[in-house]
Enzyme design. Sequence first.
Site, PDB file in Angstrom:
ATOM      1  N   HIS A 365      -8.912  -0.040  40.639  1.00  0.00           N
ATOM      2  CA  HIS A 365      -9.753   0.796  39.776  1.00  0.00           C
ATOM      3  C   HIS A 365     -11.247   0.636  40.012  1.00  0.00           C
ATOM      4  O   HIS A 365     -12.041   1.270  39.319  1.00  0.00           O
ATOM      5  CB  HIS A 365      -9.496   0.469  38.308  1.00  0.00           C
ATOM      6  CG  HIS A 365      -8.184   0.965  37.785  1.00  0.00           C
ATOM      7  ND1 HIS A 365      -8.049   2.194  37.181  1.00  0.00           N
ATOM      8  CD2 HIS A 365      -6.960   0.417  37.777  1.00  0.00           C
ATOM      9  CE1 HIS A 365      -6.783   2.364  36.812  1.00  0.00           C
ATOM     10  NE2 HIS A 365      -6.105   1.299  37.176  1.00  0.00           N
ATOM     11  N   LYS A 553     -18.061   8.226  26.290  1.00  0.00           N
ATOM     12  CA  LYS A 553     -17.407   7.294  27.210  1.00  0.00           C
ATOM     13  C   LYS A 553     -18.074   5.936  27.015  1.00  0.00           C
ATOM     14  O   LYS A 553     -19.065   5.834  26.294  1.00  0.00           O
ATOM     15  CB  LYS A 553     -17.571   7.760  28.653  1.00  0.00           C
ATOM     16  CG  LYS A 553     -19.025   8.113  29.013  1.00  0.00           C
ATOM     17  CD  LYS A 553     -19.151   8.644  30.427  1.00  0.00           C
ATOM     18  CE  LYS A 553     -18.632  10.041  30.593  1.00  0.00           C
ATOM     19  NZ  LYS A 553     -17.662  10.203  31.653  1.00  0.00           N
ATOM     20  N   ARG A 554     -17.557   4.900  27.666  1.00  0.00           N
ATOM     21  CA  ARG A 554     -18.221   3.606  27.612  1.00  0.00           C
ATOM     22  C   ARG A 554     -19.676   3.733  28.042  1.00  0.00           C
ATOM     23  O   ARG A 554     -20.008   4.548  28.904  1.00  0.00           O
ATOM     24  CB  ARG A 554     -17.518   2.642  28.566  1.00  0.00           C
ATOM     25  CG  ARG A 554     -16.511   1.745  27.925  1.00  0.00           C
ATOM     26  CD  ARG A 554     -16.987   1.128  26.662  1.00  0.00           C
ATOM     27  NE  ARG A 554     -17.207  -0.270  26.867  1.00  0.00           N
ATOM     28  CZ  ARG A 554     -16.285  -1.192  26.602  1.00  0.00           C
ATOM     29  NH1 ARG A 554     -15.134  -0.846  26.041  1.00  0.00           N
ATOM     30  NH2 ARG A 554     -16.535  -2.451  26.837  1.00  0.00           N
ATOM     31  N   LYS A 559     -22.840   5.114  34.515  1.00  0.00           N
ATOM     32  CA  LYS A 559     -22.454   6.389  33.908  1.00  0.00           C
ATOM     33  C   LYS A 559     -23.680   7.214  33.491  1.00  0.00           C
ATOM     34  O   LYS A 559     -23.567   8.388  33.147  1.00  0.00           O
ATOM     35  CB  LYS A 559     -21.537   6.153  32.712  1.00  0.00           C
ATOM     36  CG  LYS A 559     -20.153   5.618  33.102  1.00  0.00           C
ATOM     37  CD  LYS A 559     -19.273   5.382  31.861  1.00  0.00           C
ATOM     38  CE  LYS A 559     -17.936   4.750  32.156  1.00  0.00           C
ATOM     39  NZ  LYS A 559     -16.872   5.715  32.515  1.00  0.00           N
ATOM     40  N   THR A 661     -11.476  10.156  33.366  1.00  0.00           N
ATOM     41  CA  THR A 661     -10.387  10.945  32.803  1.00  0.00           C
ATOM     42  C   THR A 661     -10.892  11.827  31.665  1.00  0.00           C
ATOM     43  O   THR A 661     -10.255  12.827  31.346  1.00  0.00           O
ATOM     44  CB  THR A 661      -9.233  10.064  32.283  1.00  0.00           C
ATOM     45  OG1 THR A 661      -9.767   9.027  31.470  1.00  0.00           O
ATOM     46  CG2 THR A 661      -8.433   9.476  33.425  1.00  0.00           C
ATOM     47  N   LYS A 665      -9.805  15.673  30.328  1.00  0.00           N
ATOM     48  CA  LYS A 665      -9.485  16.059  28.948  1.00  0.00           C
ATOM     49  C   LYS A 665     -10.402  17.180  28.491  1.00  0.00           C
ATOM     50  O   LYS A 665      -9.981  18.116  27.798  1.00  0.00           O
ATOM     51  CB  LYS A 665      -9.639  14.859  28.020  1.00  0.00           C
ATOM     52  CG  LYS A 665      -8.737  13.688  28.360  1.00  0.00           C
ATOM     53  CD  LYS A 665      -9.095  12.480  27.477  1.00  0.00           C
ATOM     54  CE  LYS A 665      -8.879  11.170  28.191  1.00  0.00           C
ATOM     55  NZ  LYS A 665      -9.463  10.028  27.455  1.00  0.00           N
TER      56      LYS A 665
HETATM   57  C1  LIG Z   1     -10.315   9.138  28.056  1.00  0.00           C
HETATM   58  C2  LIG Z   1     -10.958   8.059  27.331  1.00  0.00           C
HETATM   59  C3  LIG Z   1     -11.866   7.208  27.983  1.00  0.00           C
HETATM   60  C4  LIG Z   1     -12.249   7.385  29.442  1.00  0.00           C
HETATM   61  O1  LIG Z   1     -13.409   8.177  29.528  1.00  0.00           O
HETATM   62  P1  LIG Z   1     -14.221   8.323  30.907  1.00  0.00           P
HETATM   63  O2  LIG Z   1     -15.275   9.318  30.581  1.00  0.00           O
HETATM   64  O3  LIG Z   1     -13.278   8.820  31.927  1.00  0.00           O
HETATM   65  O4  LIG Z   1     -14.782   6.985  31.221  1.00  0.00           O
HETATM   66  C5  LIG Z   1     -12.452   6.195  27.258  1.00  0.00           C
HETATM   67  N1  LIG Z   1     -12.172   6.019  25.954  1.00  0.00           N
HETATM   68  C6  LIG Z   1     -11.317   6.829  25.292  1.00  0.00           C
HETATM   69  C7  LIG Z   1     -11.067   6.593  23.840  1.00  0.00           C
HETATM   70  C8  LIG Z   1     -10.674   7.863  25.958  1.00  0.00           C
HETATM   71  O5  LIG Z   1      -9.807   8.646  25.292  1.00  0.00           O
END
Ligand SMILES: *Cc1c(COP(=O)(O)O)cnc(C)c1O
Length: 816
Positions: A365, A553-554, A559, A661, A665
């Site tokens: 990863h 996101k984190r 990022k 991811t 979504k």
């Molecule tokens: C999908 C998801 C992530 C991943 O987000 P990225 O933008 O791909 O880093 C992190 N936290 C939650 C709660 C998610 O549902």
Amino acid sequence: MTEQSWPKIFTDKEDFIKQYRLACEREFSKSHEELGPQERYYAMASLIAGKAKALRGDTLKRANDKGEKTVYYFSIEFLLGPLLDNYLLNFGIRDIVKAACKDLGMQLDDIERCESDPGLGNGGLGRLAACFLDSMAALGINGNGNGMRYRYGLFRQAIEGGRQVEKMDNWLEHGFPWETRRNESAVLIRFGGQVVRHEENGRYWFTQEGGELVKAVPYDVPIVGYGAKKVNNLRLWSAEPAEENFDLDAFNAGDYAKAMKFRSDVEAISQILYPNDAGEHGRLLRLKQEYLFVSAGLQTILRDYKKKYGDDAWEDLGKHVSIHTNDTHPAMCGPELMRLLVDEHGVDFDLAFKIAQQTISYTNHTIMPEALEKWPISTFRDLLPRTYMFIEEIDRRYREGFSHTDPNWQEEFKNTAILWDGQIRMANLSVIFANSVNGVSALHTGILEATTLHDFYKLTPEKFNNKTNGISHRRFLGNANPKYAKLVCDVLGEGWLGDANKLAELEKYEDDPSFLEQFEKAKEWDKQRLADYIKETTGTVLDTSMVFDVQVKRFHAYKRQLLNVFKILDIYNRLLADPSFKPRPTAFIFSGKAAQSYTFAKEVIRLINSVADVINNDKRVNDVIRVAFVPNFAVSSAQLIYPAAEISEQISWAGSEASGTSNMKLMMNGAITLGTYDGANVEIAKLVGDENIKIFGLRTEEVDALRASGNYWAYDLLKKDPDRLGRIVNQLKDGTFARLSGNFDSIYDELMVGNDHDLVLKDFYSYVDAWEELTQAYGDRAKWNRAAVHNTARSGYFSSDRTIREYAHDIWHIDA
Ligand SMILES: *Cc1c(COP(=O)(O)O)cnc(C)c1O
């Protein structure tokens, strides 16, 4: 499969009501009417969990009868999110339960809001594991999860004075109705002690003695697949003392704290979830967690296998079982499986290694070399002396078997050995023990092969493959976006829930004005729902006629939430300076946690909240731009945010994000991606076409070339543009945003002294230009909605059902 052939867990609405009322009595000895929403939720969840458990037996029996292969997905995190709504969908009973709730004088939504997020993961990696469980069960694969049951989650994020404040995440406070404790399946785990060599009649063997014995107790969570064809198992391990041997003298002297210290030291192992991205490598407790869930999981697998196939069929293990390791946290699977086979089941060393390789596969990863996990040999050997012997011997043989004919052999040797420089390199350990190594997007796998794991790739190219990540379209469209999901069902039927490729049929409706209008209405409803939630949780008021521009996101430097902030500051400054500047009215929405010790990321959170404080209170601009920070990002809040998004911010510097991811979504929910050519954005771009995505910034090769040239000077960029970029950077220090809790000197220093490692200033102009072009296009509503629906139509590829089908076919060798 049609809905009629699904196992029917309730005959009709009345049957559900009857059984639910009984569940209320069973759990609380009270009637439904006497219970509050939290208890009603608990009763309902227990009822559904009970149905799932009852069906688990069928899954096992069928698997047994047909001799089906079983996959065990080892992951130190499973970010499950709320389960009730998802299981109602997977059982095909969402509508009857909704109607039943109405009859009972309540709303299903209100009951579902009582479910707390299990604190079992950090973010992307843990959520991927949860989506994979959903898809394995949906596809009829016997696919079980194996992980840790953390008593406390990472932390609950609150915002005080603009700052992130970490509060205890006591996610088990109201109980977790989905789990079942299995005392009878507990196993013992030994830490420390000595390895003792025994010899008899020329045969010799080893045992590990002394040290600390810990009992690993499993808690099982049933995983219900869509259509309820399969109920798989997620097994989560908790650490307890092997025996109650507390300090009796201390106890008798009344020093209870001292007497109980042993218990609390052991229980600490499963007490907390570590952050995955900030300096927590090297903690002994983390190593204990990794070993505990690996060893306990493997012991269970071997015990079940032996029961089924007897004690002399070990060489067939890989035919019946696949063990998949999610990142390097379960890297000990290889040596530990060998230890168990050799020491406890009498398999010889060479065969044990062969079995381990045939059984284990590995997903990488991370590309960034500094993020690759390593442990000091001395720490590891003290804690796990016998397991270490297998690592040492495999490393020795690996070195010995190395071909010296290649002119680059020394370089290859240095890069691929397991033991190096006093450390155990967990990625190399994982690769050497695995029959398959995969990255998580086409770009990421390419980088692994070309750089990070290049020497391994040259040695064993056949091991390497790509498996682009995916997401559960059932959860993130079906559950999260009820209005849009219904609209899709109205035109396509429900088939897309089982087969996400069917979403492609939406393309027929891209030019249908009535469909687009209904899409816009659904989006409007989602935006209002989110605006209500944000008002309730933060007090910030958003106008739903604004564009909802979302980055959730984190928080991490790569990022580049900071780049997004710079764009907002640029718009703010230009609005004040130039009355002719008319940007599209936009609400900028952020959410995400920063690891407790990650100072820079926490400062960016403080900056966002400080900017929000200024902009939202500035009457000159606040009907054009608003900024909201949604605290405590989790799957439950994510399910409110993704559906409401119109712009999906995916702005990491190219080459840094393995896949992402949330990009998937968000596109599935009809948001347009504004992103760099990074991770799975590359694949999204190819699928939707240039006119339905906005790509900006340096490409991976350009980033590499710029870094290699050593010719990037952040300071020069500022000197060239003092009025725009220079002004923004100075605002970090000049008090403009200091009202809540001061200036932002450390961010300033990161850019100026650190020379802008993450290329925020470098990509700034192309980013702002891209945003302006994209938001100008928002004015043509029909065209925008067409692009949004097109994104949904092309998102079927990103269902984790597709990803898992590929894993099953290429890696686990299962038909699905
Ligand atoms: C999908 C998801 C992530 C991943 O987000 P990225 O933008 O791909 O880093 C992190 N936290 C939650 C709660 C998610 O549902």
